[in-house]
Design a protein around this motif. Structure first.
Motif: not given
Length: 191
Positions: A17-25, A30-42
């Protein structure tokens, strides 16, 4: 070993979770909607794998006894208690088989007794009665249930859980940039 495996998988999930958050940043600054949508879908990936693996998982002996499938419960317990193939002689193997059969039989009878006892007191088996201690007599079930609930809540508020959950905020408050805070949080979970 099961508890160690559970703990390891739990920590592995936090690390991912932490490294996914870091990578999606790095995506869209870091302002894209994919930053919060992808971890939920993942999160659906382990759920799908688990649901597929459930097809090969046997029911528990306790469930089988509750469902009235007593022969299946006996057979399952005998398979679970069967000796490993590491025996050096036939007599050693036979001795282990006898011990396993006795152990499985004893366990089966204990499960049947427990299920019968639960059926006898079925009207008292509810979360409401457990939480408020209705009909528990001197067992103090309500105190035990409430103590375990509050201990879990307090454990989440303090200690390593608080550090793990709020690590990015803690590092940001310490003066690190947002990206460096995420990086340090990821490193904190790996150690």
């Amino acid at each position: 070993s099961f508890i160690a495996l559970e703990f390891t998988l739990n920590i592995f999930g936090v690390v991912v979770a932490y490294w996914l958050e870091f990578g999606l940043g790095f995506i869209g600054d870091g302002r894209s909607q994919i930053r919060w949508r992808f971890p939920i879908a993942f999160q659906i990936i382990p759920v799908i794998v688990f649901m597929i693996l459930l097809l090969w998982m046997p029911e528990s002996p306790r469930f089988l006894v509750k469902a009235g499938r007593l022969d299946e419960a006996k057979e399952l317990l005998q398979r679970l208690r069967a000796p490993a193939a590491s025996c050096t002689s036939i007599s050693e193997f036979n001795e282990k088989v006898d011990h396993a059969d006795t152990q499985a039989s004893d366990e089966y009878h204990a499960i049947v007794e427990a299920v019968d006892l639960e059926r006898k007191h079925m009207d008292m088996n509810s979360y409401w009665n457990m939480f408020w201690g209705k009909g528990s007599g001197n067992l103090h079930i309500a105190r035990r249930v409430q103590l375990s609930i509050w201990l879990q809540i307090i454990q989440e508020w303090v200690g390593i859980a608080a550090i793990t959950v709020y690590a990015p905020t803690i590092f940001s408050e310490a003066g690190y940039s947002s990206r460096k805070s995420q990086w340090l949080s990821g490193l904190n979970t790996v150690r």
